[in-house]
Write a protein that holds these residues in place. Structure first.
Motif, PDB file in Angstrom:
ATOM      1  N   UNK A 146       0.781  -1.214   0.000  1.00  0.00           N
ATOM      2  CA  UNK A 146       0.000   0.000   0.000  1.00  0.00           C
ATOM      3  C   UNK A 146       0.815   1.266   0.000  1.00  0.00           C
ATOM      4  N   UNK A 147       0.151   2.409  -0.050  1.00  0.00           N
ATOM      5  CA  UNK A 147       0.857   3.702  -0.061  1.00  0.00           C
ATOM      6  C   UNK A 147       1.524   3.978   1.272  1.00  0.00           C
ATOM      7  N   UNK A 160       4.648  -5.924  -7.015  1.00  0.00           N
ATOM      8  CA  UNK A 160       3.235  -5.580  -7.021  1.00  0.00           C
ATOM      9  C   UNK A 160       2.410  -6.854  -6.865  1.00  0.00           C
ATOM     10  N   UNK A 161       1.275  -6.719  -6.185  1.00  0.00           N
ATOM     11  CA  UNK A 161       0.378  -7.856  -6.016  1.00  0.00           C
ATOM     12  C   UNK A 161      -0.952  -7.560  -6.690  1.00  0.00           C
ATOM     13  N   UNK A 202     -11.544  -1.431   4.919  1.00  0.00           N
ATOM     14  CA  UNK A 202     -10.947  -1.021   3.649  1.00  0.00           C
ATOM     15  C   UNK A 202     -11.982  -1.240   2.555  1.00  0.00           C
ATOM     16  N   UNK A 203     -12.313  -0.224   1.758  1.00  0.00           N
ATOM     17  CA  UNK A 203     -13.344  -0.403   0.733  1.00  0.00           C
ATOM     18  C   UNK A 203     -12.925  -1.404  -0.331  1.00  0.00           C
ATOM     19  N   UNK A 269       1.166  -2.005  -4.696  1.00  0.00           N
ATOM     20  CA  UNK A 269       2.620  -1.991  -4.482  1.00  0.00           C
ATOM     21  C   UNK A 269       3.021  -2.542  -3.118  1.00  0.00           C
ATOM     22  N   UNK A 270       4.144  -3.236  -3.084  1.00  0.00           N
ATOM     23  CA  UNK A 270       4.737  -3.701  -1.828  1.00  0.00           C
ATOM     24  C   UNK A 270       6.127  -3.089  -1.682  1.00  0.00           C
ATOM     25  N   UNK A 271       6.482  -2.767  -0.422  1.00  0.00           N
ATOM     26  CA  UNK A 271       7.757  -2.116  -0.144  1.00  0.00           C
ATOM     27  C   UNK A 271       8.474  -2.791   1.009  1.00  0.00           C
TER      28      UNK A 271
END
Length: 303
Positions: A146-147, A160-161, A202-203, A269-271
């Motif tokens: 996420x962001x 990325x997932x 989370x929507x 995105x994953x970080x």
């Protein structure tokens, strides 16, 4: 006074927020740490920290001193690492925090390769979806999706997932298969993922022909941990939206069925995230490099 040690002690108190956590992370007695900071303040002739029985507050002079010395400490540690890394294999303890399903389905299955490459590194793996403080919790890095909005942290994108929407065949037989996202508002039971940070649902997110849609409805059940969230979907409690890598076995076995495929949301995105002012050790550096190499090849199962 060992000024360099005193500066490091002071910096860790600032980062950890109190003397006890700072002393634990430096593996020194609390009294020794306190004495080092007092000697540093006496040497400088200024108060760096305001202490009460409940908390420690950094003074304006202390904040200025920390910002200037933190850069020096990082430079010194980088110089040391450049020499030691050339002569030695990475070793020691690495503390990593990762979300539940990401640990189970992505990181842990690939860890044998990392440990085979670096047998002298020991890993302590914290598994939860909650938000942690890397400094006070004494964690080297976290893996999160996420962001990111914390400018004091360094984040490296590792992949990325794909998010998909699914339910059990039994659920779809009973309630019908929605053809459009808006139909989720018409009598369907949703199992929401609850943000561990806010507690809010989370929507459900969708994208079709470049147009983004968010569905926010009252959920039948909310879950704040990713493995339990998947288990709720498998139990037929309702429709879930989660990552393909967590659904690999269920989709192959047919115990969950994807719906609204044409409305899959934008890849997530994953970080790998680590503190900006903390020295990147040799063992953390090789772990980050390994993640950049191995993580993306495992994260988009069934995409």
């Amino acid at each position: 006074m060992d000024q360099l040690l005193a500066i490091r002690a002071f910096a860790r108190v600032v980062e950890a927020g109190n003397f006890t956590r700072a002393a634990d992370s430096l593996k020194m007695p609390n009294a020794t740490l306190s004495k080092l900071v007092q000697e540093l303040e006496a040497h400088l002739g200024v108060r760096l920290l305001q202490r009460t029985t409940r908390r420690v507050t950094v003074t304006p002079e202390g904040r200025d001193y920390y910002e200037k010395t933190a850069r020096i400490l990082c430079d010194l540690e980088d110089i040391d690492s450049a020499f030691t890394a050339a002569r030695s294999k990475p070793h020691g303890q690495l503390r990593i925090d990762v979300g539940g399903s990401t640990a189970r389905d992505v990181l842990i299955p690939t860890l044998p390769d990392f440990l085979a490459r670096y047998p002298d590194i020991r890993i302590d793996l914290g598994v939860s979806d909650r938000s942690i403080d890397l400094i006070s919790d004494n964690v080297d890095c976290v893996i999160r999706g996420g962001p990111l909005d914390n400018s004091s942290l360094i984040a490296r994108n590792i992949g990325f997932a794909t998010l998909i929407t699914c339910a059990t065949p039994e659920y779809l037989k009973t309630f019908g298969t929605p053809a459009y996202p808006e139909e989720l508002k018409n009598g369907h039971r949703l199992v929401s993922y609850l943000s561990p940070q806010t507690g809010r649902a989370v929507p459900f997110r969708f994208v079709h022909n470049g147009e983004k849609t968010e569905i926010k409805v009252d959920h039948r059940i909310g879950v704040n941990e990713s493995n339990a969230h998947l288990a709720a979907g498998l139990a037929g409690l309702g429709i879930i939206q989660t990552f393909t890598y967590a659904l690999d076995d269920a989709l192959k076995a047919g115990t969950l069925v994807e719906i609204l495929r044409e409305w899959r949301p934008t890849p997530y995105p994953f970080h790998v995230v680590y503190p900006q002012n903390r020295h990147v050790t040799h063992r953390l550096r090789v772990f980050i490099d390994w993640l950049l190499e191995s993580f993306p090849t495992n994260i988009n199962k069934n995409a």
